[in-house]
Motif scaffolding. Structure first.
Motif, PDB file in Angstrom:
ATOM      1  N   ASN A  76      37.292  30.603  61.955  1.00  0.00           N
ATOM      2  CA  ASN A  76      38.510  29.884  61.235  1.00  0.00           C
ATOM      3  C   ASN A  76      39.499  29.492  62.349  1.00  0.00           C
ATOM      4  N   ILE A 139      38.104  33.882  48.759  1.00  0.00           N
ATOM      5  CA  ILE A 139      38.254  35.165  48.024  1.00  0.00           C
ATOM      6  C   ILE A 139      39.623  34.778  47.408  1.00  0.00           C
ATOM      7  N   ASP A 140      40.586  34.153  48.006  1.00  0.00           N
ATOM      8  CA  ASP A 140      41.919  34.101  47.509  1.00  0.00           C
ATOM      9  C   ASP A 140      42.049  33.108  46.300  1.00  0.00           C
ATOM     10  N   MET A 182      44.292  41.394  49.896  1.00  0.00           N
ATOM     11  CA  MET A 182      44.437  40.162  50.491  1.00  0.00           C
ATOM     12  C   MET A 182      44.841  39.085  49.520  1.00  0.00           C
ATOM     13  N   GLY A 183      44.595  37.971  50.052  1.00  0.00           N
ATOM     14  CA  GLY A 183      45.275  36.697  49.140  1.00  0.00           C
ATOM     15  C   GLY A 183      46.047  35.705  49.811  1.00  0.00           C
ATOM     16  N   ARG A 184      46.640  35.770  50.990  1.00  0.00           N
ATOM     17  CA  ARG A 184      47.082  34.966  51.612  1.00  0.00           C
ATOM     18  C   ARG A 184      48.479  34.740  50.904  1.00  0.00           C
ATOM     19  N   GLU A 235      49.201  41.053  50.358  1.00  0.00           N
ATOM     20  CA  GLU A 235      49.711  40.765  51.864  1.00  0.00           C
ATOM     21  C   GLU A 235      50.531  39.923  51.862  1.00  0.00           C
ATOM     22  N   ARG A 257      48.539  35.270  60.773  1.00  0.00           N
ATOM     23  CA  ARG A 257      47.943  36.335  60.028  1.00  0.00           C
ATOM     24  C   ARG A 257      48.953  37.316  59.434  1.00  0.00           C
ATOM     25  N   HIS A 284      39.294  43.556  55.156  1.00  0.00           N
ATOM     26  CA  HIS A 284      37.919  42.814  54.976  1.00  0.00           C
ATOM     27  C   HIS A 284      36.910  43.359  54.111  1.00  0.00           C
ATOM     28  N   ARG A 287      35.924  41.232  51.776  1.00  0.00           N
ATOM     29  CA  ARG A 287      35.147  39.870  51.875  1.00  0.00           C
ATOM     30  C   ARG A 287      33.484  40.392  52.318  1.00  0.00           C
TER      31      ARG A 287
HETATM   32  O1  F6P Z   1      41.371  33.399  53.333  1.00  0.00           O
HETATM   33  C1  F6P Z   1      40.493  34.793  53.162  1.00  0.00           C
HETATM   34  C2  F6P Z   1      41.482  35.797  54.020  1.00  0.00           C
HETATM   35  O2  F6P Z   1      40.686  36.939  53.885  1.00  0.00           O
HETATM   36  C3  F6P Z   1      42.670  36.056  53.454  1.00  0.00           C
HETATM   37  O3  F6P Z   1      42.934  36.640  52.320  1.00  0.00           O
HETATM   38  C4  F6P Z   1      43.398  36.827  54.612  1.00  0.00           C
HETATM   39  O4  F6P Z   1      44.652  36.655  54.834  1.00  0.00           O
HETATM   40  C5  F6P Z   1      42.861  36.061  55.783  1.00  0.00           C
HETATM   41  O5  F6P Z   1      41.516  35.552  55.356  1.00  0.00           O
HETATM   42  C6  F6P Z   1      42.181  36.924  57.018  1.00  0.00           C
HETATM   43  O6  F6P Z   1      41.498  36.252  57.944  1.00  0.00           O
HETATM   44  P1  F6P Z   1      40.934  36.824  59.337  1.00  0.00           P
HETATM   45  O7  F6P Z   1      39.322  37.186  58.763  1.00  0.00           O
HETATM   46  O8  F6P Z   1      41.162  35.865  60.336  1.00  0.00           O
HETATM   47  O9  F6P Z   1      41.650  38.046  59.706  1.00  0.00           O
END
Ligand code: F6P
Length: 360
Positions: A76, A139-140, A182-184, A235, A257, A284, A287
């Protein structure tokens, strides 16, 4: 436009359960339509260096339907328009090199499986002349234009099961258990997992919270004998007049982040209620692992629909879930937008109706 004979496929951004199911569907559907597929490794990095790509045949994707992660790898922070680099600006624009490599590899089109960030990059490459079809992943659940994305159901399922487990220990110790999910900037995971897990309090980015109100609601539960409480915190949740809790600020090529709000909420609730509180960050784990049946089906539908668009010569679109159909949506319509939870969403209203506190 001549018929598409050879395509590239890549996965971009954070991984989500179901990526492999999409890759599998793309490879198998393309193969059956006489189209060759090249898998590009680590998002657009696979188009910066042709050695980071490989031909994918149905044999290569056999057995990956149920696997989490992505057989192609992802990143990312690999935006070719703003590639992190040791330069005064901290980034370099490699986008022309990507277009060049795309043509040198003899590709006719590209399938980009990604979230809002990767799909925005895909749109930029579409404007630079690359025929692209996008597949939404997150996932968000925060991509506009599609009712759902694969990965969300798996993340919610995992979080709900975690909340189930926290219920028993919370009750045994008469504690407040705070679960950070999570969820941004969207509260989809918090709301859905919170309702599925029977949370007493759900704090999400769309509704600024006041912990005095949360504490009052927790005390009310005591009055009818419930001496424990489950608090789900997204989050991206923020207090009234405050902002998101950051783990790391944004820098060149890297987005900010989020994370850490749960521990603060737990400490403050402990002080306000006099009850012991503990915080669990699911991170994570939401995920990782294989996709649920729902996500496998949605991912397979998306992969099949993407190949169908390529065959019809329809580009610059993202395949989207619009029940009961999978439909094309212009990439231009989704760029720079975030799908947050509407305040009149029926699940939100129902959660309130059954007594869930949102701290407002
Ligand atoms: O967009 C998916 C996500 O898992 C978010 O929910 C979270 O804020 C972010 O990615 C975490 O990203 P990284 O894997 O870079 O820690």
């Amino acid at each position: 436009m001549p018929p598409v004979k050879k395509i590239g496929v890549l996965t971009g951004g954070g991984d989500a359960p179901g990526l492999n199911a999409v890759i599998r569907a793309v490879v198998k559907a393309a193969h059956n339509a006489g189209i060759d597929v090249v898998g590009l490794e680590d998002s657009f990095d696979g188009l910066l260096d042709p050695s980071r790509s490989r031909v994918l045949t149905p044999r290569d994707v056999t057995g990956i339907l149920r696997l989490g992660g992505t057989i192609l790898g992802t990143t990312n922070h690999g935006n070719p328009f703003e590639y992190p680099a040791d330069t005064p600006e901290g980034k370099v624009d490699y986008s022309d090199k990507v277009v060049d490599t795309f043509h040198k590899m003899g590709l006719d089109a590209l399938v980009v499986i990604g979230g809002d960030g990767s799909l925005s990059i895909a749109h930029q490459f579409y404007l630079k002349g690359i025929p692209i079809v996008g597949v939404p992943k997150t996932i968000d659940n925060d991509i506009v234009g599609t009712t759902s994305c694969f990965g969300f159901d798996t993340a919610v399922d995992f979080a709900a099961l975690a909340i189930d487990r926290l219920h028993t220990t919370a009750e045994a110790h008469k504690r407040i258990m705070v679960v950070e999910v999570m969820g941004r900037y969207a509260g989809w995971i918090a709301l859905h997992s919170g309702v599925a897990g029977g949370a007493d309090v759900i704090l999400m980015p769309e509704i600024a919270y006041d912990l005095e109100k949360v504490a009052a609601d927790i005390r009310k539960r005591e009055s009818f004998g419930a001496k424990f409480s489950i608090v789900v915190v997204a989050e991206g949740a923020k207090p009234v007049g405050g902002s998101h809790t950051l783990r790391e600020p944004a820098r060149a090529g890297y987005v900010e982040r989020l994370g850490g709000v749960g521990i603060t909420v737990a400490a403050q609730l402990e002080e306000l209620t006099g009850k012991e509180a503990r915080c669990v960050v699911l991170g994570h784990l939401q995920r990782g692992g294989g996709p649920t049946a729902f996500d496998r089906v949605l991912a397979t539908r998306f992969g099949g629909a993407a190949v169908e668009l390529l065959r019809r010569g329809v580009f610059g679109k993202m395949v989207a879930n619009n029940p009961p159909d999978i439909v094309p949506v212009p990439l231009a319509d989704i760029v720079g937008r975030t799908k947050t939870v509407p305040l009149d969403y029926d699940l939100l209203r129902t959660a309130r109706a059954v007594g869930v506190s949102f701290g407002d």
